[in-house]
Scaffold this motif. Structure first.
Motif, PDB file in Angstrom:
ATOM      1  N   LYS A 129      -3.948   6.586   2.451  1.00 57.83           N
ATOM      2  CA  LYS A 129      -5.178   6.217   1.761  1.00 57.83           C
ATOM      3  C   LYS A 129      -5.400   7.099   0.540  1.00 57.83           C
ATOM      4  O   LYS A 129      -4.941   8.242   0.469  1.00 57.83           O
ATOM      5  N   VAL A 130      -6.111   6.546  -0.415  1.00 56.40           N
ATOM      6  CA  VAL A 130      -6.512   7.268  -1.621  1.00 56.40           C
ATOM      7  C   VAL A 130      -8.032   7.182  -1.717  1.00 56.40           C
ATOM      8  O   VAL A 130      -8.660   6.312  -1.099  1.00 56.40           O
ATOM      9  N   PRO A 131      -8.681   8.086  -2.474  1.00 58.38           N
ATOM     10  CA  PRO A 131     -10.144   8.081  -2.538  1.00 58.38           C
ATOM     11  C   PRO A 131     -10.689   6.748  -3.047  1.00 58.38           C
ATOM     12  O   PRO A 131     -10.251   6.237  -4.073  1.00 58.38           O
ATOM     13  N   ALA A 132     -11.647   6.194  -2.318  1.00 64.70           N
ATOM     14  CA  ALA A 132     -12.280   4.930  -2.724  1.00 64.70           C
ATOM     15  C   ALA A 132     -13.654   4.784  -2.083  1.00 64.70           C
ATOM     16  O   ALA A 132     -14.076   3.697  -1.739  1.00 64.70           O
ATOM     17  N   GLY A 133     -14.359   5.896  -1.894  1.00 66.22           N
ATOM     18  CA  GLY A 133     -15.679   5.828  -1.296  1.00 66.22           C
ATOM     19  C   GLY A 133     -15.602   5.314   0.128  1.00 66.22           C
ATOM     20  O   GLY A 133     -14.806   5.779   0.945  1.00 66.22           O
ATOM     21  N   SER A 134     -16.439   4.326   0.440  1.00 64.30           N
ATOM     22  CA  SER A 134     -16.471   3.773   1.800  1.00 64.30           C
ATOM     23  C   SER A 134     -15.381   2.737   2.038  1.00 64.30           C
ATOM     24  O   SER A 134     -15.257   2.208   3.138  1.00 64.30           O
ATOM     25  N   ALA A 135     -14.594   2.430   1.001  1.00 67.05           N
ATOM     26  CA  ALA A 135     -13.498   1.474   1.147  1.00 67.05           C
ATOM     27  C   ALA A 135     -12.224   2.194   1.600  1.00 67.05           C
ATOM     28  O   ALA A 135     -12.087   3.405   1.443  1.00 67.05           O
ATOM     29  N   LEU A 136     -11.303   1.441   2.172  1.00 71.63           N
ATOM     30  CA  LEU A 136      -9.968   1.950   2.494  1.00 71.63           C
ATOM     31  C   LEU A 136      -9.010   1.400   1.449  1.00 71.63           C
ATOM     32  O   LEU A 136      -8.648   0.222   1.486  1.00 71.63           O
ATOM     33  N   ALA A 137      -8.644   2.242   0.490  1.00 73.89           N
ATOM     34  CA  ALA A 137      -7.655   1.889  -0.521  1.00 73.89           C
ATOM     35  C   ALA A 137      -6.425   2.757  -0.289  1.00 73.89           C
ATOM     36  O   ALA A 137      -6.526   3.869   0.231  1.00 73.89           O
ATOM     37  N   VAL A 138      -5.260   2.255  -0.670  1.00 75.71           N
ATOM     38  CA  VAL A 138      -4.013   2.939  -0.347  1.00 75.71           C
ATOM     39  C   VAL A 138      -3.130   3.086  -1.582  1.00 75.71           C
ATOM     40  O   VAL A 138      -3.251   2.337  -2.555  1.00 75.71           O
ATOM     41  N   ASP A 139      -2.260   4.078  -1.514  1.00 74.49           N
ATOM     42  CA  ASP A 139      -1.159   4.171  -2.478  1.00 74.49           C
ATOM     43  C   ASP A 139      -0.183   3.059  -2.111  1.00 74.49           C
ATOM     44  O   ASP A 139       0.484   3.115  -1.074  1.00 74.49           O
ATOM     45  N   ARG A 140      -0.122   2.042  -2.945  1.00 73.15           N
ATOM     46  CA  ARG A 140       0.595   0.826  -2.548  1.00 73.15           C
ATOM     47  C   ARG A 140       2.085   1.066  -2.314  1.00 73.15           C
ATOM     48  O   ARG A 140       2.675   0.468  -1.418  1.00 73.15           O
ATOM     49  N   ASP A 141       2.713   1.927  -3.096  1.00 74.02           N
ATOM     50  CA  ASP A 141       4.147   2.165  -2.926  1.00 74.02           C
ATOM     51  C   ASP A 141       4.429   2.945  -1.648  1.00 74.02           C
ATOM     52  O   ASP A 141       5.339   2.608  -0.878  1.00 74.02           O
ATOM     53  N   ARG A 142       3.640   3.995  -1.396  1.00 73.34           N
ATOM     54  CA  ARG A 142       3.859   4.793  -0.192  1.00 73.34           C
ATOM     55  C   ARG A 142       3.509   3.993   1.063  1.00 73.34           C
ATOM     56  O   ARG A 142       4.154   4.152   2.107  1.00 73.34           O
ATOM     57  N   PHE A 143       2.501   3.159   0.962  1.00 78.44           N
ATOM     58  CA  PHE A 143       2.148   2.301   2.087  1.00 78.44           C
ATOM     59  C   PHE A 143       3.309   1.370   2.435  1.00 78.44           C
ATOM     60  O   PHE A 143       3.733   1.287   3.589  1.00 78.44           O
ATOM     61  N   SER A 144       3.845   0.673   1.438  1.00 78.40           N
ATOM     62  CA  SER A 144       4.962  -0.239   1.674  1.00 78.40           C
ATOM     63  C   SER A 144       6.181   0.522   2.189  1.00 78.40           C
ATOM     64  O   SER A 144       6.869   0.069   3.122  1.00 78.40           O
ATOM     65  N   ASP A 145       6.450   1.692   1.619  1.00 77.98           N
ATOM     66  CA  ASP A 145       7.584   2.497   2.081  1.00 77.98           C
ATOM     67  C   ASP A 145       7.406   2.890   3.548  1.00 77.98           C
ATOM     68  O   ASP A 145       8.372   2.891   4.327  1.00 77.98           O
ATOM     69  N   GLY A 146       6.159   3.209   3.931  1.00 75.68           N
ATOM     70  CA  GLY A 146       5.894   3.607   5.308  1.00 75.68           C
ATOM     71  C   GLY A 146       6.119   2.465   6.286  1.00 75.68           C
ATOM     72  O   GLY A 146       6.714   2.652   7.359  1.00 75.68           O
TER      73      GLY A 146
END
Length: 436
Positions: free
Chosen positions: A89-106
């Motif tokens: 996850k990356v900072p996005a307040g009350s939302a869950l936002a992600v580093d898209r490349d690291r998420f897909s790699d994971g």
């Protein structure tokens, strides 16, 4: 190669379904066409569970938000997508936002390492004879789409989906922009805010209306999905539509004036290092040169460098309430299940949730067991019921999870308490389902 079940499509739904089945001890073949020489107009990598539009899983508030509740239910069921989302996850307040490349790699690494999963890079153009889950998403290859149509006797429906642009952080003028929350929702300062005066906004609005757009004549009369509307289509609905939508200034005090601007453009962090930021709500079908010209009129983005410009692609989905049974099996061929956006759910989390359910239903069936659908009082059950039990199949449209899909709370309640009552009831219902 021997396997118990074949999953076609390595997006969010297919990845989650594969994980659920593999964790249940079943041998899974996962076919993904990217990496075999085939690709789609929207994808940029060969990674599994690639996020092609936003990097946000939306609200993570499990007390007052239906998608946050869905997050919690999926975590309770061992969701790989939620596990990797939380890990990246990356900072996005009350939302869950992600580093898209690291998420897909994971996700890719987890599925590749699982001893019960075999990943095959291939395009599948026919319906399998063995037990299968089709999770090819909204950009199903033409050959398989034709095979699905031939089997069901029904034409696939279609709608447009749009992609927002991404900006390099170093090119944003932070002497003009400032950090604050998503409107007035939280105290965190996770969003970059670019203020507009009335004149700047009106000029920008006119530019959206007059700007040169990409034409898709072969897709005429195909509706847009409301949750991913191109910004110029919203602008055409009225001069103030954007000021009550993605450019809403409510609660955002410009530190230079101490007042709300006339309108605000917000950017959200797109990767863990904070070098990339996407323009929130700015999905567009403007031509690329027009995007660069117009978006550089936004205060703070005059020298913006774009890592990706916006785009538009066609999404397809089946008439699920007519074609699928309550456990997502194709009525005409019960050995085949469907999962993800091709069923007509909308959103990253919703797609993964239906993949999770498809995987669990299939695992139970392959073990000779019966798994009842989750209660409609849960977020999972409400979303599933919309897909498989909606009354009007002819007017069926994609839907994000929301409290309106759940049975109403009985008795008189205060409006301020209603969301808390929905989520409390859902937690009890899920616990009962899991215990049963």
């Amino acid at each position: 190669m021997t396997h118990d079940i074949h999953i076609i499509g390595g997006g969010l739904a297919g990845s989650e379904a594969a994980w659920q089945l593999a964790e249940a001890g079943l041998a899974v073949k996962l076919s993904e066409m990217r990496g075999s020489g085939s690709t789609t107009p929207a994808h940029h990598t060969d990674g599994l569970a690639e996020l092609v539009c936003s990097n946000s899983f939306r609200s993570d508030d499990a007390e007052r938000n239906a998608v946050g509740l869905l997050h919690a239910e999926m975590r309770a069921l061992g969701s790989l997508i939620m596990r990797e989302g939380d890990a990246h996850k990356v900072p996005a307040g009350s939302a869950l936002a992600v580093d898209r490349d690291r998420f897909s790699d994971g996700v890719t690494a987890a599925l590749s390492a699982h001893p019960n999963i075999t990943i095959v890079r291939e395009r599948v153009d026919t319906l399998p004879d063995s037990p299968a889950i089709i999770a090819t998403g909204p950009l199903t290859a033409p050959g398989l789409a034709e095979a699905i149509g031939a089997e069901t006797g029904k034409d696939a429906l279609a709608f447009f989906d749009a992609i927002a642009p991404i900006v390099h952080h170093e090119s944003i003028d932070m002497s003009v922009a400032w950090m604050q929350s998503r409107w007035d929702k939280t105290e965190t300062k996770d969003y970059i805010n670019c203020p507009m005066t009335k004149d700047q906004y009106l000029a920008f609005h006119a530019g959206l209306i007059d700007g040169e757009k990409t034409e898709f004549k072969e897709w005429e009369n195909v509706p847009y999905f409301e949750g991913c509307m191109p910004i110029e289509v919203m602008a055409a609905r009225g001069v103030d539509t954007l000021r009550y939508g993605p450019m809403k200034p409510v609660g955002l005090d410009d530190p230079k004036t101490g007042r709300w601007p006339y309108a605000v453009v917000q950017l959200r962090q797109d990767n863990a290092s904070g070098t990339l930021w996407n323009i929130v709500g700015f999905q567009t079908k403007l031509k690329h040169a027009e995007q660069v010209r117009l978006f550089r009129t936004i205060p703070g983005l005059e020298n913006a460098e774009f890592a990706r410009l916006g785009g538009l692609h066609r999404n397809t989905f089946i008439r699920s309430p007519e074609l699928l049974d309550p456990t997502l099996r194709l009525k005409a061929r019960p050995g085949i299940r469907f999962a993800g956006q091709i069923t007509g759910c909308e959103g990253y989390v919703e797609s993964a949730a239906i993949g999770l359910l498809a995987g669990r239903f299939a695992a139970a069936e392959l073990r000779g067991e019966v798994l009842a659908p989750p209660p409609v009082e849960t977020a999972l059950g409400a979303l599933l019921h919309h897909i498989t039990g909606a009354a009007e199949a002819e007017t069926y449209q994609p839907m994000n999870v929301n409290f309106g899909l759940m049975p109403p709370i009985e008795g008189r309640t205060k409006k301020a308490d209603r969301k808390l009552l929905y989520t409390a009831r859902a937690r009890d219902a899920l616990a009962g389902w899991l215990a049963g």
